[in-house]
Design a protein around this motif. Structure first.
Motif, PDB file in Angstrom:
ATOM      1  N   TYR A  32      33.371  83.010 -37.090  1.00  0.00           N
ATOM      2  CA  TYR A  32      32.023  82.774 -37.603  1.00  0.00           C
ATOM      3  C   TYR A  32      31.366  81.622 -36.843  1.00  0.00           C
ATOM      4  N   GLN A  33      31.032  80.498 -37.513  1.00  0.00           N
ATOM      5  CA  GLN A  33      30.317  79.409 -36.838  1.00  0.00           C
ATOM      6  C   GLN A  33      31.238  78.502 -36.025  1.00  0.00           C
ATOM      7  N   TYR A  34      32.540  78.716 -36.122  1.00  0.00           N
ATOM      8  CA  TYR A  34      33.487  77.851 -35.423  1.00  0.00           C
ATOM      9  C   TYR A  34      33.937  78.498 -34.116  1.00  0.00           C
ATOM     10  N   VAL A  35      33.992  77.674 -33.068  1.00  0.00           N
ATOM     11  CA  VAL A  35      34.374  78.148 -31.741  1.00  0.00           C
ATOM     12  C   VAL A  35      35.434  77.209 -31.186  1.00  0.00           C
ATOM     13  N   SER A  36      36.450  77.772 -30.537  1.00  0.00           N
ATOM     14  CA  SER A  36      37.463  76.950 -29.881  1.00  0.00           C
ATOM     15  C   SER A  36      37.867  77.614 -28.577  1.00  0.00           C
ATOM     16  N   GLY A  37      38.261  76.791 -27.611  1.00  0.00           N
ATOM     17  CA  GLY A  37      38.724  77.331 -26.341  1.00  0.00           C
ATOM     18  C   GLY A  37      37.897  76.862 -25.165  1.00  0.00           C
ATOM     19  N   PHE A  38      38.112  77.516 -24.021  1.00  0.00           N
ATOM     20  CA  PHE A  38      37.487  77.123 -22.752  1.00  0.00           C
ATOM     21  C   PHE A  38      36.833  78.328 -22.103  1.00  0.00           C
ATOM     22  N   ARG A  39      35.690  78.065 -21.469  1.00  0.00           N
ATOM     23  CA  ARG A  39      34.962  79.106 -20.755  1.00  0.00           C
ATOM     24  C   ARG A  39      34.318  78.500 -19.518  1.00  0.00           C
ATOM     25  N   THR A  40      34.345  79.246 -18.411  1.00  0.00           N
ATOM     26  CA  THR A  40      33.618  78.821 -17.211  1.00  0.00           C
ATOM     27  C   THR A  40      32.816  80.010 -16.689  1.00  0.00           C
ATOM     28  N   LEU A  41      31.595  79.739 -16.257  1.00  0.00           N
ATOM     29  CA  LEU A  41      30.689  80.792 -15.790  1.00  0.00           C
ATOM     30  C   LEU A  41      30.059  80.365 -14.469  1.00  0.00           C
ATOM     31  N   LEU A  42      30.350  81.121 -13.414  1.00  0.00           N
ATOM     32  CA  LEU A  42      29.824  80.858 -12.070  1.00  0.00           C
ATOM     33  C   LEU A  42      28.765  81.890 -11.733  1.00  0.00           C
ATOM     34  N   ASP A  43      27.584  81.414 -11.294  1.00  0.00           N
ATOM     35  CA  ASP A  43      26.471  82.280 -10.914  1.00  0.00           C
ATOM     36  C   ASP A  43      26.018  81.884  -9.513  1.00  0.00           C
ATOM     37  N   ILE A  71      22.478  78.923 -40.539  1.00  0.00           N
ATOM     38  CA  ILE A  71      23.250  80.014 -39.953  1.00  0.00           C
ATOM     39  C   ILE A  71      23.446  81.138 -40.964  1.00  0.00           C
ATOM     40  N   HIS A  72      23.162  82.360 -40.529  1.00  0.00           N
ATOM     41  CA  HIS A  72      23.519  83.553 -41.290  1.00  0.00           C
ATOM     42  C   HIS A  72      24.770  84.131 -40.631  1.00  0.00           C
ATOM     43  N   LYS A  73      25.881  84.138 -41.354  1.00  0.00           N
ATOM     44  CA  LYS A  73      27.166  84.490 -40.759  1.00  0.00           C
ATOM     45  C   LYS A  73      27.251  85.958 -40.365  1.00  0.00           C
ATOM     46  N   ARG A  74      26.432  86.817 -40.967  1.00  0.00           N
ATOM     47  CA  ARG A  74      26.583  88.242 -40.724  1.00  0.00           C
ATOM     48  C   ARG A  74      25.417  88.844 -39.954  1.00  0.00           C
ATOM     49  N   ILE A  75      24.616  87.992 -39.337  1.00  0.00           N
ATOM     50  CA  ILE A  75      23.586  88.444 -38.402  1.00  0.00           C
ATOM     51  C   ILE A  75      23.921  87.847 -37.048  1.00  0.00           C
ATOM     52  N   PHE A  76      24.018  88.702 -36.026  1.00  0.00           N
ATOM     53  CA  PHE A  76      24.429  88.240 -34.712  1.00  0.00           C
ATOM     54  C   PHE A  76      23.484  87.163 -34.177  1.00  0.00           C
ATOM     55  N   ALA A 104      46.793  90.412 -31.434  1.00  0.00           N
ATOM     56  CA  ALA A 104      45.954  89.211 -31.492  1.00  0.00           C
ATOM     57  C   ALA A 104      44.851  89.267 -30.446  1.00  0.00           C
ATOM     58  N   THR A 105      45.160  89.792 -29.270  1.00  0.00           N
ATOM     59  CA  THR A 105      44.153  89.922 -28.208  1.00  0.00           C
ATOM     60  C   THR A 105      43.057  90.898 -28.616  1.00  0.00           C
ATOM     61  N   ASP A 106      43.446  92.009 -29.250  1.00  0.00           N
ATOM     62  CA  ASP A 106      42.450  92.960 -29.729  1.00  0.00           C
ATOM     63  C   ASP A 106      41.509  92.319 -30.739  1.00  0.00           C
ATOM     64  N   VAL A 107      42.067  91.530 -31.656  1.00  0.00           N
ATOM     65  CA  VAL A 107      41.243  90.878 -32.674  1.00  0.00           C
ATOM     66  C   VAL A 107      40.241  89.934 -32.020  1.00  0.00           C
ATOM     67  N   GLU A 108      40.695  89.153 -31.046  1.00  0.00           N
ATOM     68  CA  GLU A 108      39.778  88.241 -30.351  1.00  0.00           C
ATOM     69  C   GLU A 108      38.695  89.020 -29.615  1.00  0.00           C
ATOM     70  N   LYS A 109      39.063  90.121 -28.973  1.00  0.00           N
ATOM     71  CA  LYS A 109      38.077  90.922 -28.243  1.00  0.00           C
ATOM     72  C   LYS A 109      37.032  91.493 -29.191  1.00  0.00           C
ATOM     73  N   LEU A 110      37.482  91.995 -30.341  1.00  0.00           N
ATOM     74  CA  LEU A 110      36.541  92.541 -31.321  1.00  0.00           C
ATOM     75  C   LEU A 110      35.596  91.458 -31.835  1.00  0.00           C
ATOM     76  N   ASN A 111      36.112  90.246 -32.034  1.00  0.00           N
ATOM     77  CA  ASN A 111      35.268  89.154 -32.524  1.00  0.00           C
ATOM     78  C   ASN A 111      34.209  88.732 -31.510  1.00  0.00           C
ATOM     79  N   ARG A 112      34.407  89.059 -30.240  1.00  0.00           N
ATOM     80  CA  ARG A 112      33.410  88.712 -29.226  1.00  0.00           C
ATOM     81  C   ARG A 112      32.261  89.713 -29.168  1.00  0.00           C
TER      82      ARG A 112
END
Length: 425
Positions: A249-260, A392-397, A57-65
């Motif tokens: 695709y267009q759906y996102v779930s979860g948490f992210r934090t970015l420190l600069d 949104i075009h689902k297959r263009i980054f 499952a972790t590999d799949v998530e990494k590939l999707n990123r």
């Protein structure tokens, strides 16, 4: 009793067999441009390793990123020996992305920005590209980033930018316009500690110049204000990201934090271009709502130490923090901004998605020379609800064409249309 013992032995044997089941073979299907060896180096599951559903499952998530992958899934098939054949099924994304941004500049004249980026160079998800911008003056930049250049954790990047534009500087008694010319070269190193944690460190060597524009300012330059400023700077930059985001695709779930964080050296002989510190943290939270909804939130906290400097680093702007407020409306040395929006998919046909959104953007600034309490006293607070649409075009980054309209709340509030590529956050 004997029957019970036999059942227990069979149960234990089945557990042992399940625990000892291994992955005999790993297939990757659907690749056209992406290098298969590159993906095999990234994934954690290896041939002859023990079956581990969490690693898969972790590999799949990494590939999707990865920019080069629009959608990744996994499929398990058990063979005659009780072991598994694992297949990662890939839908690749188109990653050569042109960009056009059209707007009005600070003098209500036509400005534009043209760009082109490849996000999957050599099939290894490297980024290369550049931009040209005409916004009163000409600007350009070039970028190359290879986050997995050396190993599956360690990468490198360089970029050069020559930005020239008109900068309104907000002195307490008046607004003056300057030509800002910045030539900057950056080198950065990236490191991925694990699936959730990664960091960047880098250095930027730059030369900055400010020149007063009398034809664009109301009134003459006061005697106590600088006509020209210049400084050679070195900026040391560090970035830390915690990323627990799941993308479908267009759906996102979860948490992210970015420190600069940045330490900027300056010229101590120039009163307005001395050394200072910048820190900024984005907290992002996404949640799926039903089958077609997505709730998205971003809280940005920013602070700079050069509070006595009108050439403040944080800008109040349509494209950065509050939609509908205008172009470079104000500057600050500390800021709190909150963006929250609900996104809903109205049409989804194959590769195409039509998505609508309702949002609220709010923020407050500390103006140069003011106390940190200004963030909370209401004198600089902005509130902008609004509505938008996404194509949104689902297959263009990152092929999200967005159009938002923000309505200001309060006396003298503005309103306006904001166009861009990519989700606002």
């Amino acid at each position: 009793m004997k029957r019970l013992i036999v059942i227990m032995l069979l149960f234990c044997a089945s557990i042992t067999t399940a625990q000892e089941a291994s992955i005999t073979n790993i297939n990757i299907e659907g690749l056209k441009r992406t290098d298969e060896g590159f993906l095999r180096r990234l994934i954690k599951v290896k041939p002859a390793s023990m079956y581990d559903s969490i690693k898969i499952a972790t590999d799949v998530e990494k590939l999707n990123r990865l920019p080069g992958i629009a959608k990744a899934t996994s499929k398990l098939e058990k063979d005659a020996s009780g072991n598994y054949q694992l297949t990662y099924e890939i839908v690749e994304a188109f990653t050569i992305i042109p960009g056009v941004r059209i707007a009005t500049d600070n003098n209500d004249e036509f400005s534009y920005r043209l760009s082109a980026f490849e996000f999957n160079l050599f099939g290894k998800n490297q980024l290369i590209g550049g931009f040209y911008q005409n916004d009163e003056f000409n600007s350009y930049g070039f970028f190359w980033e290879a986050p997995y250049l050396f190993t599956n954790k360690f990468g490198f990047g360089v970029n050069y930018q020559n930005n020239v534009n008109q900068e309104p500087v907000f002195f307490p008694e008046q607004e003056l316009n300057y030509r800002f010319d910045s030539k900057a070269f950056e080198v950065l190193f990236t490191y991925e500690f694990n699936f959730y944690h990664n960091a960047q460190i880098g250095a930027i060597i730059s030369k900055e110049e400010y020149s007063f524009l009398p034809e664009q300012s109301e009134g003459d330059l006061p005697a106590d204000k600088p006509a020209n400023l210049s400084a050679d700077r070195i900026t040391f930059r560090g970035e830390y990201e915690y990323n627990d985001i799941d993308i479908d695709y267009q759906y996102v779930s979860g948490f992210r934090t970015l420190l600069d964080v940045r330490l900027v050296s300056g010229d101590e002989s120039e009163a307005f271009l001395d050394s200072f510190f910048i820190g900024r943290n984005d907290f992002e939270y996404f949640q799926r709502v039903g089958e077609k909804g997505n709730w998205a939130n971003r809280l940005r906290v920013a602070y700079a130490s050069n509070n006595d400097n009108p050439f403040a680093p944080f800008t109040l702007d349509n494209q950065l923090n509050i939609r509908g407020v205008g172009n470079t409306v104000d500057r600050g040395t500390a800021a709190l901004t909150l963006n929250t929006e609900y996104r809903h998919t109205f049409i989804e046909k194959g590769w195409f998605v039509l998505q609508g959104n309702a949002f609220i953007d709010a923020g407050t600034w500390r103006n140069p020379g003011q106390d940190i309490s200004q963030l909370f006293d209401g004198t600089s607070t902005r509130l902008y609800p609004g509505l938008g649409v996404r194509f949104i075009h689902k297959r263009i980054f990152n092929a999200v064409f967005r159009l938002d309209y923000g309505f200001g709340v309060g006396d003298d509030a503005t309103q306006g249309l904001v166009f861009g590529i990519g989700q606002y956050f």
